[in-house]
Design a protein around this motif. Structure first.
Motif, mmCIF file in Angstrom:
data_model
loop_
_atom_site.group_PDB
_atom_site.id
_atom_site.type_symbol
_atom_site.label_atom_id
_atom_site.label_comp_id
_atom_site.label_asym_id
_atom_site.label_seq_id
_atom_site.Cartn_x
_atom_site.Cartn_y
_atom_site.Cartn_z
ATOM 1 N N GLN A 175 23.369 41.557 -70.639
ATOM 2 C CA GLN A 175 22.652 42.137 -69.515
ATOM 3 C C GLN A 175 23.148 41.531 -68.204
ATOM 4 O O GLN A 175 23.793 40.495 -68.178
ATOM 5 C CB GLN A 175 21.148 41.897 -69.670
ATOM 6 N N GLY A 176 22.782 42.184 -67.108
ATOM 7 C CA GLY A 176 23.151 41.677 -65.787
ATOM 8 C C GLY A 176 24.118 42.613 -65.082
ATOM 9 O O GLY A 176 24.750 43.464 -65.713
ATOM 10 N N VAL A 177 24.214 42.425 -63.762
ATOM 11 C CA VAL A 177 25.089 43.289 -62.969
ATOM 12 C C VAL A 177 26.313 42.552 -62.430
ATOM 13 O O VAL A 177 27.090 43.113 -61.674
ATOM 14 C CB VAL A 177 24.307 43.921 -61.793
ATOM 15 N N GLY A 178 26.463 41.279 -62.796
ATOM 16 C CA GLY A 178 27.645 40.540 -62.355
ATOM 17 C C GLY A 178 27.500 39.916 -60.992
ATOM 18 O O GLY A 178 28.475 39.835 -60.229
ATOM 19 N N LEU A 179 26.285 39.455 -60.652
ATOM 20 C CA LEU A 179 26.061 38.839 -59.343
ATOM 21 C C LEU A 179 25.707 37.356 -59.439
ATOM 22 O O LEU A 179 25.736 36.651 -58.435
ATOM 23 C CB LEU A 179 24.934 39.569 -58.601
ATOM 24 N N GLY A 180 25.380 36.870 -60.631
ATOM 25 C CA GLY A 180 24.888 35.498 -60.776
ATOM 26 C C GLY A 180 25.836 34.447 -60.252
ATOM 27 O O GLY A 180 25.479 33.620 -59.411
ATOM 28 N N LEU A 181 27.092 34.462 -60.740
ATOM 29 C CA LEU A 181 28.057 33.440 -60.313
ATOM 30 C C LEU A 181 28.508 33.663 -58.880
ATOM 31 O O LEU A 181 28.814 32.698 -58.171
ATOM 32 C CB LEU A 181 29.260 33.434 -61.256
ATOM 33 N N TYR A 182 28.563 34.919 -58.455
ATOM 34 C CA TYR A 182 28.887 35.194 -57.046
ATOM 35 C C TYR A 182 27.872 34.515 -56.133
ATOM 36 O O TYR A 182 28.240 33.867 -55.143
ATOM 37 C CB TYR A 182 28.904 36.699 -56.801
ATOM 38 N N ASN A 232 20.917 30.270 -66.444
ATOM 39 C CA ASN A 232 20.744 31.629 -66.965
ATOM 40 C C ASN A 232 22.073 32.193 -67.455
ATOM 41 O O ASN A 232 22.129 32.890 -68.472
ATOM 42 C CB ASN A 232 20.158 32.539 -65.894
ATOM 43 N N ASN A 233 23.139 31.898 -66.720
ATOM 44 C CA ASN A 233 24.466 32.365 -67.121
ATOM 45 C C ASN A 233 24.877 31.734 -68.452
ATOM 46 O O ASN A 233 25.411 32.409 -69.341
ATOM 47 C CB ASN A 233 25.478 32.015 -66.030
ATOM 48 N N ALA A 234 24.608 30.436 -68.590
ATOM 49 C CA ALA A 234 24.949 29.739 -69.829
ATOM 50 C C ALA A 234 24.151 30.302 -71.005
ATOM 51 O O ALA A 234 24.696 30.518 -72.100
ATOM 52 C CB ALA A 234 24.693 28.241 -69.677
ATOM 53 N N ILE A 235 22.866 30.557 -70.793
ATOM 54 C CA ILE A 235 22.021 31.108 -71.869
ATOM 55 C C ILE A 235 22.501 32.495 -72.273
ATOM 56 O O ILE A 235 22.572 32.828 -73.460
ATOM 57 C CB ILE A 235 20.547 31.159 -71.398
ATOM 58 N N ARG A 236 22.839 33.312 -71.285
ATOM 59 C CA ARG A 236 23.238 34.697 -71.561
ATOM 60 C C ARG A 236 24.495 34.760 -72.427
ATOM 61 O O ARG A 236 24.620 35.620 -73.296
ATOM 62 C CB ARG A 236 23.471 35.427 -70.238
#
Length: 525
Positions: A331-338, A271-275
């Motif tokens: 989009q996102g709140v910055g929690l994916g990689l965490y 998802n991070n890569a797609i975003r």
């Protein structure tokens, strides 16, 4: 010779006087025989010699002196050195804490004739420790308050969100014009985005407080990857990106690992890569790491915007973003990689990043696994209700309308659920409290009960226990818990109370349809 002894005596006195701390020596009656200059200054004496023949009662209030003298006696009785903390009050009425080392003095026959003591003032240290404890308690309280707030926010938001999504789905069947249908779809899309946001924040709270469960199970990695790719393929297609999947043929058919953690690691990285990739391609490669043995290597590579080298550590921090939210770039709140990093660490693995601005990024995860299938089978055997297969229970009902009781104290959720189930051609009644449920069950039997947990009078789990107690032999209504609490332990609590499974809010018509289909209960059109 006498001059040398005199010099040695003066040197010894000088050393004793300027030792850090207070040195003193007493007889076996706890009378002072001498002390160093520090101790004399503390007692406000003209010289150390003035202390001879005095006792602690001459310098401290009685209740403090009693304790000090008792400590002296204990040291002399034990005939061993002791280290202890002593609290006293001096003439300035300030309480002081000392770390005292006391050693019994013996003559050549082994008789105890006194003690030698060295006391260091540790008041500042103890006050600092107390301040740290208070700060730690306050920090823990603040963390608990934050976690409780997040859980309450998540719970309280899910119930109205369930109403919004449900009403929008129902509304979509009544709106005829294209513009209206488009607007309804926007409502649904926004509601689902908000639901994902709630899930991420709640999961962050659990990870941050080490509440995330890690249970190993036998996992088919190829199937798990296929499920994830199927889930993200629409997003990849929508951005016209190329996608390459490379699963090494040497991977074992099955491994023992925490499925949920592995699933979220790969899903979040994709998802991070797609975003952050607007053109080009994304590669997912899964293989065995050469070292150490039994270690999965997951690589996600993209041709996106890349990451500045000075941000490599920052991107794994919670709520970190390369661009502020108000810029609206991503989009996102910055929690994916965490969460990826947390999941990897929970699996005792490691994560690495390589990136160049404007050229893309490569994330590599090394995740240990086991091949000890027997241990997992034994664990699952101890918890037979961990996986629920209730389809056989209602096989008799597959060709008729079901009598379903919807229990929810929220009027909108109750109405939405009722309309959804009626659209699936089932007979539906509603109840707003646990007491109403029990009254209805005395007059009617139901095939299926959708039970909200947070009822105003009787907790949904307690209602379930009472329902089970009312059932005769052969009777068993399927009870599905409806709750905004999305924790696994909460689901287990519901199952232990007698519920058959749990559906988390917000839910959609598809959720009900899939649930009924899974139990062979939906009516054939």
């Amino acid at each position: 010779m006498n001059d040398e002894k005199q010099l040695d005596s003066e040197l010894l006195k000088y050393i004793i006087d300027y030792l850090p701390g207070n040195m003193y020596w007493k007889n076996n009656k706890s009378q002072f025989l001498g002390c160093n200059k520090n101790q004399a200054d503390l007692f406000k004496l003209k010289s150390p010699e003035c202390v001879i023949g005095t006792t602690d009662y001459d310098y401290y209030p009685r209740e403090y002196a009693v304790q000090v003298v008792e400590n002296d006696k204990q040291v002399m009785r034990s005939k061993t050195k002791q280290v202890l903390e002593e609290t006293v009050i001096h003439s300035d009425n300030k309480e002081k804490i000392y770390l005292s080392q006391k050693l019994p003095l013996q003559d050549v026959q082994g008789n105890i004739y006194g003690l030698l003591g060295l006391s260091l003032d540790i008041t500042d240290r103890k006050e600092a420790e107390a301040a740290l404890r208070i700060a730690k308690q306050r920090a823990e309280q603040a963390s608990q308050a934050k976690s409780q707030f997040i859980m309450n926010m998540s719970h309280d938001a899910r119930t109205p969100l369930s109403g919004i999504i449900g009403m929008a789905e129902i509304l979509s069947d009544h709106v005829q014009d294209e513009e209206g249908k488009k607007l309804v779809q926007y409502i649904l899309k926004s509601g689902k985005r908000f639901s994902v946001l709630l899930d991420e924040i709640l999961e962050f709270s659990r990870l941050d407080n080490n509440q995330e469960e890690q249970s190993a199970s036998v996992v088919n990695v190829q199937q798990l990857v296929a499920d994830i790719v199927d889930l993200v393929s629409a997003s990849i297609y929508a951005k016209h990106l190329k996608f390459e999947l490379d699963i090494n043929v040497n991977l074992p058919d099955k491994i023992v690992i925490c499925r949920r953690h592995l699933y979220r690691i790969i899903l979040n990285l994709l998802n991070n890569a797609i975003r952050f990739t607007e053109s080009g391609k994304i590669i997912l490669a899964v293989s065995l790491a050469p070292q150490p043995i039994n270690c999965l290597k997951v690589v996600v590579q993209d041709s996106g915007m890349g990451i500045p080298k000075n941000k490599f550590d920052v991107i794994f921090e919670p709520f970190s973003r390369l661009h502020p939210a108000y810029e609206g770039k991503h989009q996102g709140v910055g929690l994916g990689l965490y969460m990826v990093k947390k999941f990897v660490e929970n699996c005792r693995g490691k994560i690495f990043v390589e990136s160049e601005e404007g050229k893309g990024s490569i994330f590599t995860c090394l995740i240990p696994f086991s091949l000890d299938y027997d241990s997992v089978e034994l664990t699952n055997a101890k918890n037979p209700r961990a996986t629920l297969d209730l389809k056989p229970m209602l096989v008799l009902h597959r060709n008729k309308n079901l009598k379903i009781l919807v229990v929810d104290d929220d009027e909108i959720c109750r109405l939405v659920t009722e309309k959804m189930l009626k659209k699936l051609h089932h007979d539906v009644e509603t109840a707003a409290s646990g007491g109403e449920v029990l009254r209805k069950l005395h007059a009617m039997t139901y095939d299926f009960i959708l039970m909200d947990i947070g009822l105003p009078d009787i907790d949904g789990c307690e209602v379930t226990r009472r329902v089970r107690a009312l059932e005769n032999n052969g009777q068993h209504a399927i009870i599905v818990g409806l709750t905004a609490h999305v924790f696994p332990e909460y689901k287990q609590k519901c199952v232990d109370a007698g519920m058959d499974t749990v559906l988390f809010k917000p839910f959609s018509m598809n959720d009900f349809s899939h649930l009924l289909t899974a139990y062979n209960m939906s009516r054939k059109e």
